[in-house]
Design a protein around this motif. Structure first.
Motif, PDB file in Angstrom:
ATOM      1  N   ARG A 225      -2.477  -0.905 -21.198  1.00 47.03           N
ATOM      2  CA  ARG A 225      -0.990  -0.893 -21.992  1.00 47.03           C
ATOM      3  C   ARG A 225      -0.933  -2.095 -22.731  1.00 47.03           C
ATOM      4  N   ARG A 226      -1.717  -3.261 -22.486  1.00 46.56           N
ATOM      5  CA  ARG A 226      -1.741  -4.758 -23.215  1.00 46.56           C
ATOM      6  C   ARG A 226      -2.501  -4.434 -24.486  1.00 46.56           C
TER       7      ARG A 226
ATOM      8  N   GLN B 135       4.698   1.930 -25.590  1.00 42.76           N
ATOM      9  CA  GLN B 135       5.718   2.771 -25.085  1.00 42.76           C
ATOM     10  C   GLN B 135       7.178   2.181 -25.560  1.00 42.76           C
TER      11      GLN B 135
ATOM     12  N   ASP C  36       3.128  -3.071 -27.098  1.00 43.30           N
ATOM     13  CA  ASP C  36       3.332  -2.065 -26.070  1.00 43.30           C
ATOM     14  C   ASP C  36       3.614  -0.789 -26.714  1.00 43.30           C
TER      15      ASP C  36
ATOM     16  N   ARG D  24       5.051  -7.106 -24.751  1.00 51.21           N
ATOM     17  CA  ARG D  24       5.791  -5.864 -24.356  1.00 51.21           C
ATOM     18  C   ARG D  24       6.404  -5.505 -25.586  1.00 51.21           C
TER      19      ARG D  24
ATOM     20  N   ASN E 112      -4.613  -0.200 -15.816  1.00 48.62           N
ATOM     21  CA  ASN E 112      -3.263   0.353 -16.640  1.00 48.62           C
ATOM     22  C   ASN E 112      -2.824  -0.969 -17.360  1.00 48.62           C
TER      23      ASN E 112
END
Length: 183
Positions: free
Chosen positions: A32-33, A144, A142, A138, A28
């Motif tokens: 994500r990265r 998100q 990312d 991030r 994961n």
């Protein structure tokens, strides 16, 4: 983020080793990265958003299938970009493909230049010290789009320290890019 503290701060080589041992959280973290980077390759090379999502899925499927043969974990981003490019060209040349309405003009030299710059930036970030590497990955890669509160929790920092840490991380990145980064 639940699970192992600092998992996103692990190196690619460490995450790959954990994936080989069946660690779903490590998998994961890799997705994500790099998910946004892989999708960005397909989009910049002229695919529709739906096609780019398919390329992203195919690229990560190829990673699962090839994981045991990848020896240089520190070059994972370059490996994924190469696979994503190949998948993109396969999709673009598929006989049943419909031309997307948001297609990028591939004769425009800026597309290749932008992709090269994105890879260069991504690789330069990988050369940074922690927590700068994790913070910038991030913030910029990312999908998100984590808040400062989420970043603070993941990094084990106070929320008020994220802004100054971001500024310091960007200075470190600037120095890395001026030295030539990963190029």
């Amino acid at each position: 983020m639940g699970g192992r503290p600092g998992l996103l701060r692990q190196t690619d080589a460490t995450l790959l080793r954990a994936c080989r041992q069946g660690d779903q959280r490590a998998w994961n973290a890799i997705v994500r990265r790099y998910g946004r980077l892989v999708q960005g390759v397909a989009l910049q090379l002229g695919l529709s958003r739906h096609e780019a999502e398919d390329v992203t899925q195919s690229t990560f499927t190829t990673l699962v299938e090839s994981m045991s043969s990848i020896r240089e974990g520190d070059r994972l981003s370059s490996w994924l970009v190469t696979v994503a490019r190949r998948e993109t060209f396969r999709v673009r040349h598929h006989p049943e493909r419909q031309a997307p309405s948001d297609r990028v003009d591939l004769t425009d030299e800026t597309v290749e230049h932008d992709l090269t710059d994105a890879i260069w930036l991504h690789d330069a970030i990988q050369n940074l010290s922690e927590p700068s590497r994790t913070l910038l990955m991030r913030l910029f890669f990312d999908p998100q789009r984590p808040s400062y509160a989420e970043l603070a929790e993941d990094l084990g920092k106070a929320v008020g320290s994220i802004g100054p840490l971001r500024a310091n991380s960007l200075r470190e990145l600037r120095r890395e890019l001026e030295r030539g980064g990963a190029r």
